[in-house]
Design an enzyme around this catalytic site. Structure first.
Site, PDB file in Angstrom:
ATOM      1  N   VAL A 173       3.113   2.960  -0.955  1.00  0.00           N
ATOM      2  CA  VAL A 173       4.368   2.195  -0.985  1.00  0.00           C
ATOM      3  C   VAL A 173       4.104   0.892  -0.229  1.00  0.00           C
ATOM      4  CG1 VAL A 173       6.805   2.159  -0.340  1.00  0.00           C
ATOM      5  CG2 VAL A 173       5.741   4.306  -1.096  1.00  0.00           C
ATOM      6  N   SER A 177       2.558   1.198   6.722  1.00  0.00           N
ATOM      7  CA  SER A 177       1.765   2.006   7.647  1.00  0.00           C
ATOM      8  C   SER A 177       2.501   2.042   8.977  1.00  0.00           C
ATOM      9  CB  SER A 177       0.400   1.344   7.842  1.00  0.00           C
ATOM     10  OG  SER A 177      -0.200   1.820   9.034  1.00  0.00           O
ATOM     11  N   SER A 178       2.394   3.167   9.679  1.00  0.00           N
ATOM     12  CA  SER A 178       3.037   3.256  10.994  1.00  0.00           C
ATOM     13  C   SER A 178       2.464   2.202  11.931  1.00  0.00           C
ATOM     14  CB  SER A 178       2.815   4.642  11.589  1.00  0.00           C
ATOM     15  OG  SER A 178       3.246   5.614  10.667  1.00  0.00           O
ATOM     16  N   MET A 205       2.226  11.864  11.104  1.00  0.00           N
ATOM     17  CA  MET A 205       2.099  11.624  12.552  1.00  0.00           C
ATOM     18  C   MET A 205       3.317  10.850  13.047  1.00  0.00           C
ATOM     19  SD  MET A 205      -1.912  11.299  13.400  1.00  0.00           S
ATOM     20  CE  MET A 205      -2.181   9.629  12.901  1.00  0.00           C
ATOM     21  N   ALA A 248       6.553   8.033  13.220  1.00  0.00           N
ATOM     22  CA  ALA A 248       6.819   6.598  13.005  1.00  0.00           C
ATOM     23  C   ALA A 248       7.042   6.396  11.507  1.00  0.00           C
ATOM     24  CB  ALA A 248       5.697   5.724  13.541  1.00  0.00           C
ATOM     25  N   LEU A 249       7.973   7.173  11.003  1.00  0.00           N
ATOM     26  CA  LEU A 249       8.149   7.291   9.552  1.00  0.00           C
ATOM     27  C   LEU A 249       8.654   6.006   8.909  1.00  0.00           C
ATOM     28  CD1 LEU A 249       9.750  10.858   9.348  1.00  0.00           C
ATOM     29  CD2 LEU A 249       7.340  10.221   9.324  1.00  0.00           C
ATOM     30  N   HIS A 250       8.197   5.780   7.681  1.00  0.00           N
ATOM     31  CA  HIS A 250       8.620   4.617   6.891  1.00  0.00           C
ATOM     32  C   HIS A 250       8.819   5.072   5.445  1.00  0.00           C
ATOM     33  CE1 HIS A 250       4.473   4.684   5.580  1.00  0.00           C
ATOM     34  NE2 HIS A 250       4.068   4.525   6.819  1.00  0.00           N
ATOM     35  N   GLY A 277      -0.539  10.536   1.034  1.00  0.00           N
ATOM     36  CA  GLY A 277      -0.458   9.190   0.460  1.00  0.00           C
ATOM     37  C   GLY A 277      -1.850   8.647   0.135  1.00  0.00           C
ATOM     38  N   HIS A 296       6.359   7.524   3.863  1.00  0.00           N
ATOM     39  CA  HIS A 296       6.555   8.946   4.191  1.00  0.00           C
ATOM     40  C   HIS A 296       7.738   9.503   3.416  1.00  0.00           C
ATOM     41  CE1 HIS A 296       4.646   7.535   8.099  1.00  0.00           C
ATOM     42  NE2 HIS A 296       3.844   8.506   7.725  1.00  0.00           N
TER      43      HIS A 296
END
Ligand code: PAF
Length: 303
Positions: free
Chosen positions: A185, A194-195, A30, A32-34, A156, A37
């Site tokens: 992670v 988390s986003s 969805m 708001a990648l981190h 995840g 992801h």
């Protein structure tokens, strides 16, 4: 990286890949990648000839209007991050990476009428707290499966129950797709990435690692305490955190649930010995108006 926002374009691209006998890995997100992801994307790039990353904030899986409105949307930054990550990623098999960013109208050209039911696995934890959530997840994931035609799909473990639901979805719709579960992670201080973390105030972000600290202590307690006592201790410890630690006025943890379940059936256990597939603890906690989830495995302690 090839950026696509039309469903038809994605279908045409994957059809070509499939006709060439090549494999496709799908990473649904969805946005708001981190780093979490990116770890899924990295795994998909290693294992497939082509990777499709979808970025779509799926309105029908939100049961809370405010959560949907406040969900971070950072599409330009996400695209840059993926592009950079792909460029730097040396350990890869994939020759092509598609990023699919449909609008709601593109994703759902007709009103959504499908609903899914998952029985006992959705009657616990997230299920009762978020009515309709898993059905909404199933609708979008099935649509993504239909469009991207993946051989493998990457999820995840932070959303532990979601993975069980998607496995059950695959059983119901009889699609032959490998679900690749990727470990959580964490930030250096232990907070699960988390986003939603982006919405925490500085003080809340500083306090948030207490969630994982508490879970780790719960894992140690499993050696000598009963299941119910561990559950109660986790809920009480987080609820009382602001009384023992200096937090700004009004800031506190509000644990929604902490459940200890069988790792496969997701059914709550009464005794450690009941978890024939291993035991997992899953938590949802409100902090600073943000709902955070996390999980731990009890397997090592119980051996
Ligand atoms: O885990 C998520 O981010 C979402 O639930 C998913 C699987 C992308 C479906 O919208």
């Amino acid at each position: 990286m090839i950026h696509i926002d039309k469903a038809l374009e994605l279908q045409q691209a994957v059809e070509k890949v499939r006709n060439e006998g090549k494999t496709i890995g799908l990473v649904p997100t969805m946005g708001a990648l981190h780093e979490g992801h990116l770890s899924l994307i990295g795994r998909a790039l290693q294992q497939n000839d082509t990777v499709v990353v979808s970025i779509f904030v799926n309105p029908i899986q939100f049961n809370n209007k405010e959560d949907l409105e406040k969900y971070p949307r950072t599409i330009e930054a996400d695209l840059q991050l993926i592009e950079q990550y792909e460029r730097d990623c040396v350990d890869r098999k994939a020759q092509a990476l598609y990023v699919f960013t449909p609008t709601v109208a593109e994703m759902y050209p007709q009103p959504v009428t499908d609903t899914y039911h998952f029985g006992a696995i959705e009657e616990v934890m997230e299920g009762p707290q978020r009515p309709g959530h898993f059905s909404g997840v199933a609708v979008v994931v099935r649509r993504l499966f239909d469009l991207a035609q993946p051989h493998r799909a990457y999820f995840g473990q932070k959303d532990y129950q979601q993975i069980a639901v998607i496995r059950e979805l695959l059983r119901q719709i009889k699609y032959d797709i490998d679900i690749v579960e990727c470990p959580i992670v964490r930030a250096d201080d232990g907070l699960a990435l988390s986003s939603r973390n982006a919405r925490l105030s500085a003080a809340a972000r500083q306090a948030a690692p207490a969630i994982y600290d508490t879970l780790q202590q719960a894992v140690e307690m499993a050696e000598y305490e009963e299941v119910d006592d561990v559950k109660q201790w986790v809920m009480e410890t987080l609820a009382a955190y602001h009384q023992m630690n200096p937090l700004p006025d009004g800031l506190c943890f509000e644990p929604e649930y902490f459940e200890i379940v069988d790792a496969l059936t997701l059914q709550p256990i009464g005794q450690w010995a009941d978890a024939s597939n291993g035991a997992v603890g899953c938590i949802a906690v409100w902090l600073d108006g943000v709902r955070l989830i996390d999980m731990v495995r009890f397997d090592e302690t119980l051996k």
